[in-house]
Design a protein around this motif. Sequence first.
Motif, PDB file in Angstrom:
ATOM      1  N   ARG A 119       3.334   3.437  -7.745  1.00  0.00           N
ATOM      2  CA  ARG A 119       3.451   1.979  -7.826  1.00  0.00           C
ATOM      3  C   ARG A 119       4.851   1.563  -8.277  1.00  0.00           C
ATOM      4  NH1 ARG A 119      -1.430   2.182 -10.794  1.00  0.00           N
ATOM      5  NH2 ARG A 119      -0.481   1.048 -12.528  1.00  0.00           N
ATOM      6  N   LEU A 120       5.405   2.276  -9.235  1.00  0.00           N
ATOM      7  CA  LEU A 120       6.755   1.944  -9.720  1.00  0.00           C
ATOM      8  C   LEU A 120       7.817   2.241  -8.667  1.00  0.00           C
ATOM      9  CD1 LEU A 120       6.613   3.160 -13.438  1.00  0.00           C
ATOM     10  CD2 LEU A 120       6.424   0.828 -12.552  1.00  0.00           C
ATOM     11  N   ILE A 121       7.660   3.361  -7.964  1.00  0.00           N
ATOM     12  CA  ILE A 121       8.608   3.696  -6.889  1.00  0.00           C
ATOM     13  C   ILE A 121       8.595   2.605  -5.823  1.00  0.00           C
ATOM     14  CG2 ILE A 121       9.010   5.291  -4.963  1.00  0.00           C
ATOM     15  CD1 ILE A 121       8.060   7.550  -6.837  1.00  0.00           C
ATOM     16  N   CYS A 122       7.398   2.154  -5.455  1.00  0.00           N
ATOM     17  CA  CYS A 122       7.278   1.107  -4.435  1.00  0.00           C
ATOM     18  C   CYS A 122       7.792  -0.229  -4.937  1.00  0.00           C
ATOM     19  CB  CYS A 122       5.826   0.976  -3.988  1.00  0.00           C
ATOM     20  SG  CYS A 122       5.239   2.339  -2.957  1.00  0.00           S
ATOM     21  N   LEU A 159      -1.205  11.072  -5.384  1.00  0.00           N
ATOM     22  CA  LEU A 159      -0.551   9.827  -5.802  1.00  0.00           C
ATOM     23  C   LEU A 159      -1.246   8.601  -5.207  1.00  0.00           C
ATOM     24  CD1 LEU A 159       3.251  10.732  -5.636  1.00  0.00           C
ATOM     25  CD2 LEU A 159       1.877  10.278  -7.668  1.00  0.00           C
ATOM     26  N   ALA A 160      -1.897   8.777  -4.057  1.00  0.00           N
ATOM     27  CA  ALA A 160      -2.689   7.708  -3.442  1.00  0.00           C
ATOM     28  C   ALA A 160      -4.128   8.200  -3.314  1.00  0.00           C
ATOM     29  CB  ALA A 160      -2.126   7.346  -2.071  1.00  0.00           C
ATOM     30  N   TYR A 161      -5.088   7.310  -3.487  1.00  0.00           N
ATOM     31  CA  TYR A 161      -6.491   7.703  -3.390  1.00  0.00           C
ATOM     32  C   TYR A 161      -7.340   6.508  -2.957  1.00  0.00           C
ATOM     33  CZ  TYR A 161      -6.730   5.594  -8.096  1.00  0.00           C
ATOM     34  OH  TYR A 161      -6.648   4.738  -9.171  1.00  0.00           O
ATOM     35  N   HIS A 215      -3.164  -5.906   0.876  1.00  0.00           N
ATOM     36  CA  HIS A 215      -4.493  -5.667   1.456  1.00  0.00           C
ATOM     37  C   HIS A 215      -5.401  -4.778   0.607  1.00  0.00           C
ATOM     38  CE1 HIS A 215      -3.659  -7.765   5.148  1.00  0.00           C
ATOM     39  NE2 HIS A 215      -2.528  -7.101   5.297  1.00  0.00           N
ATOM     40  N   ARG A 216      -4.860  -4.177  -0.440  1.00  0.00           N
ATOM     41  CA  ARG A 216      -5.656  -3.306  -1.296  1.00  0.00           C
ATOM     42  C   ARG A 216      -6.418  -2.269  -0.465  1.00  0.00           C
ATOM     43  NH1 ARG A 216      -3.697  -3.391  -6.361  1.00  0.00           N
ATOM     44  NH2 ARG A 216      -3.328  -5.523  -7.062  1.00  0.00           N
ATOM     45  N   SER A 217      -5.716  -1.677   0.517  1.00  0.00           N
ATOM     46  CA  SER A 217      -6.359  -0.718   1.406  1.00  0.00           C
ATOM     47  C   SER A 217      -6.399   0.696   0.821  1.00  0.00           C
ATOM     48  CB  SER A 217      -5.640  -0.695   2.761  1.00  0.00           C
ATOM     49  OG  SER A 217      -4.291  -0.298   2.614  1.00  0.00           O
ATOM     50  N   PHE A 218      -5.780   0.893  -0.326  1.00  0.00           N
ATOM     51  CA  PHE A 218      -5.880   2.153  -1.061  1.00  0.00           C
ATOM     52  C   PHE A 218      -5.471   1.886  -2.499  1.00  0.00           C
ATOM     53  CE2 PHE A 218      -1.460   2.013   0.175  1.00  0.00           C
ATOM     54  CZ  PHE A 218      -0.758   2.649  -0.847  1.00  0.00           C
ATOM     55  N   LYS A 219      -5.600   2.888  -3.335  1.00  0.00           N
ATOM     56  CA  LYS A 219      -5.177   2.779  -4.733  1.00  0.00           C
ATOM     57  C   LYS A 219      -4.053   3.775  -4.984  1.00  0.00           C
ATOM     58  CE  LYS A 219      -9.782   1.340  -6.250  1.00  0.00           C
ATOM     59  NZ  LYS A 219     -10.978   1.699  -7.060  1.00  0.00           N
ATOM     60  N   ALA A 220      -3.212   3.494  -5.972  1.00  0.00           N
ATOM     61  CA  ALA A 220      -2.045   4.347  -6.225  1.00  0.00           C
ATOM     62  C   ALA A 220      -1.869   4.595  -7.712  1.00  0.00           C
ATOM     63  CB  ALA A 220      -0.789   3.697  -5.653  1.00  0.00           C
ATOM     64  N   LYS A 221      -1.413   5.796  -8.035  1.00  0.00           N
ATOM     65  CA  LYS A 221      -1.085   6.122  -9.422  1.00  0.00           C
ATOM     66  C   LYS A 221       0.190   5.373  -9.837  1.00  0.00           C
ATOM     67  CE  LYS A 221      -4.400   9.201 -10.028  1.00  0.00           C
ATOM     68  NZ  LYS A 221      -4.094  10.643 -10.029  1.00  0.00           N
ATOM     69  N   LEU A 222       0.402   5.262 -11.137  1.00  0.00           N
ATOM     70  CA  LEU A 222       1.525   4.487 -11.662  1.00  0.00           C
ATOM     71  C   LEU A 222       2.880   4.936 -11.124  1.00  0.00           C
ATOM     72  CD1 LEU A 222       2.579   2.252 -13.510  1.00  0.00           C
ATOM     73  CD2 LEU A 222       2.599   3.910 -15.401  1.00  0.00           C
TER      74      LEU A 222
END
Length: 315
Positions: free
Chosen positions: A91-94, A288-290, A81-88
Amino acid sequence: MENKCEDSEALEVLKQKKEPFVPSIFWPNVFGFALLHAGAIWAWYRFLSGNVMLATFIYAVVLGYYCGLCVTIGAHRLWAHRSFKAKLPLRLICLIGQTMSGQNCLWVWVRDHRQHHKYSDTDADPHNSTRGFFFSHIGWLMIQKHPEVIAKGRQMDMSDLEADPWIMFQKKHYKILYLIFAILIPVAIPCYFWNETFMNSFLVSYFARYVTQLNITWSVNSFAHIYGTRPYDKNISPVENIYVAAFGMGEGWHNYHHTFPWDCYAAELGRDYNFSGTLLDFLGRIGLAYDLKRATKEMTLNRVHMYGDGSHPAY
């Protein structure tokens, strides 16, 4: 010549006639899911009969929560859904946790979910709930896809994921990555660190953990489309189901989610049983999320009064 023309016309009529779709059963998946559930039942029996270390059980629960959060926060709210942005790092953890969850590669997961929202509860919906509880829960994975699912799936825009090299690496090497992250590493840890037997670790750390995760995820497709209230939009199938929300870490507030799919909280502000949303708030505070997207209270109440079924506390 006249007969040939009549034959041609009859053939054209047959081609244009829409026969009802009768799916064939995909038996490898049927036997595969039966084996997985049998292994999970055996694992629970061994644990309840005192044959499995408590540490192994706690480890499997923690691992399951980690995988679940990587699906709810990562696969669902971030990538689908691209409801937020995340640092690398996030993203890798997820991405690792989503691999471990064993719900297909991220690219396929997101495509199916976006298609589910765009064509919800129609023939083009991969787990169309109008085809019954069993189909929407697990049956859709055990039979031939409806032609509309295949046709519309090919039209989904996946360019954002295809531009991410990490996601495409996972897609290309998914089978080996799944073997490593979902089976080998999780099973090896209890054996190495606290001398759990291989069989116990394999049954609990893989079978029980994996099957429990799957059924919680599937419950969003089944229970949360059938049993509950529709305070935000009475005209759609998804419902608010507190039990799915509790076990699914906030994914059961489904009527709200289908009404505001871009809301990173996937629930109205202040809703209980939304650990994914609470964790996302924390990830936002530490950077980490923004760019977290949220529906305002005014937007929510307007929707409630215009389209709700009257079950919202505002009434």
